[in-house]
Design a protein around this motif. Sequence first.
Motif, mmCIF file in Angstrom:
data_model
loop_
_atom_site.group_PDB
_atom_site.id
_atom_site.type_symbol
_atom_site.label_atom_id
_atom_site.label_comp_id
_atom_site.label_asym_id
_atom_site.label_seq_id
_atom_site.Cartn_x
_atom_site.Cartn_y
_atom_site.Cartn_z
ATOM 1 N N GLN A 57 42.317 42.242 44.481
ATOM 2 C CA GLN A 57 40.689 42.061 44.144
ATOM 3 C C GLN A 57 39.263 41.574 45.285
ATOM 4 O O GLN A 57 40.139 40.787 45.477
ATOM 5 N N LEU A 87 40.554 46.876 43.971
ATOM 6 C CA LEU A 87 39.537 46.387 42.755
ATOM 7 C C LEU A 87 38.075 45.897 44.100
ATOM 8 O O LEU A 87 38.311 44.728 44.189
ATOM 9 N N MET A 144 36.246 45.373 43.632
ATOM 10 C CA MET A 144 34.435 44.090 42.676
ATOM 11 C C MET A 144 33.429 43.796 43.264
ATOM 12 O O MET A 144 32.538 43.645 42.708
ATOM 13 N N ARG A 148 33.317 38.011 34.993
ATOM 14 C CA ARG A 148 33.817 38.961 34.762
ATOM 15 C C ARG A 148 35.028 39.679 35.803
ATOM 16 O O ARG A 148 36.149 40.219 35.520
ATOM 17 N N PHE A 192 38.797 40.615 34.653
ATOM 18 C CA PHE A 192 39.560 42.024 35.796
ATOM 19 C C PHE A 192 40.536 41.259 36.059
ATOM 20 O O PHE A 192 41.563 41.676 36.149
ATOM 21 N N ASP A 246 42.930 40.976 33.317
ATOM 22 C CA ASP A 246 43.372 42.298 32.517
ATOM 23 C C ASP A 246 44.248 42.813 33.295
ATOM 24 O O ASP A 246 45.709 43.446 32.841
#
Length: 451
Positions: free
Chosen positions: A148, A174, A176, A183, A187, A190
Amino acid sequence: MWYDKNVELYREDVNPMERYYQPEIECAPVEKIKEWQNEKLVRQVRHVYDNVAYYRKLMEEKGVTPDDIRSTDDLYKLPFLTKADLRDAYPYGLLAKPLSDCVRIQSTSGTTGKRVVAFYTQKDVDLWEDCCARAIVAAGGTNEDVCQVCYGYGLFTGGPGLHGGSHKVGCLTLPMSSGNTQRQIQFMLDLQSTILCCTPSYAVYIGETLREMGYSKEDIHLKAGIFGAEPWTQEMRRDIENSLGIKAYDIYGLTETSGPGVSFECSEQTGMHINEDHFFAEIIDPETGEVLPEGSKGELVFTSLDKEAFPLLRYRTRDICVLSRKKCSCGRTHIKMSKPMGRSDDMMIIRGVNVFPSQIETVLLKQGYTSNYQIVVDRVGSTDTFDVYVEVTEEQFADTVRELTLREEELSGAMKLMLGINPKVHLVQPKSIARSEGKAVRVVDKRKLHD
Ligand code: DLL
């Protein structure tokens, strides 16, 4: 490819869990690295001399030609480049390739003066991403990981650099960027992110928000974080490791030399290995410019050995640190730099005393406070004022005024021991100091407004 059994580095004294992205380079014998550096330097000096009129003029003024540079031992003969040169030459003056060969621009935030713009050919991007991939693998990353990236994307190099590295390693990436912290956490939950890349101050904020949303470190799957772009102390590292349940790795770099990945930490966490096949590091005395021996504290100077579009020779970073070639248990042979101990231009001179924000952060975290603080310096008449605003927890804030005053005095005393001068400490209510999603603003020096 991050694992190569053919490389003779599975020595007994090497951590068997360590993995590498380019083992034949990262663990090459030091003599081999020196050979590469010498060859590359000779080529690079010629490339710059032939293609960058600005630097050729500096060389001519110093009476040095490419023929005078035969190895890194001759580097001291070359002129330094500084941020002022980059601003003078803005935007194209240091470009060494036609614009038609360039595929990317990145830039600094430009909060002080003109922006610095750096150019990249495709090969430059490729090598930069390799450097970031080495950092991700050193932090335990593989193609099984979900990485991430919450560094800012855009002109800032943090997002694009780690993003490219993550792709090279084969992580599920990810992208981001920074901000929208709830958020980010959604993420993270999830998609079961395992590696987090952001500034250390943003990692603290993510940890805080995680708890506010009613989760704990047991609910997330992170195992490692790759944090850099701003100074952070060992105390802050422990804080982040505890709040997110991870191992926190440092990464260093600057836009001028490509971005993150100039150096990175391995499992030993005792400094960052400089990617020496691409960057030659020197430590100089910031006052005299004299090159200092290994182990001395001074200003870090980089020469980029491979960059095609924006190849800086002897660039003064203004970061103060120490280099060490002490053997590392990770098996890497590249020289290590200490955490930057602050930039020469970060240092505040308050009432004649040198003060670095990192010293204040160390005291705060040792005393059980968080890294949410801000330093405000001003001048009244001819005297400097020095205030430190420190957030407390809800429980501490519920204390009586007398208790809070006592705490303020205690903290001020601890800071006097570290710095030699007393700041006025103000304990302020939770959440009253602005959180950072990128680089934290630790110092507000109002004296500059009066000058
Ligand atoms: O901060 C590149 C970067 C992005 C590095 C993401 C690491 C992670 P600039 O915005 O040009 O580039 O700022 C460079 O930030 O000269 C240091 O003073 C400081 N810095 C960078 N990494 C660290 C670190 C990026 N790990 C300037 N520790 C540098 C302390 C750091 N300071």
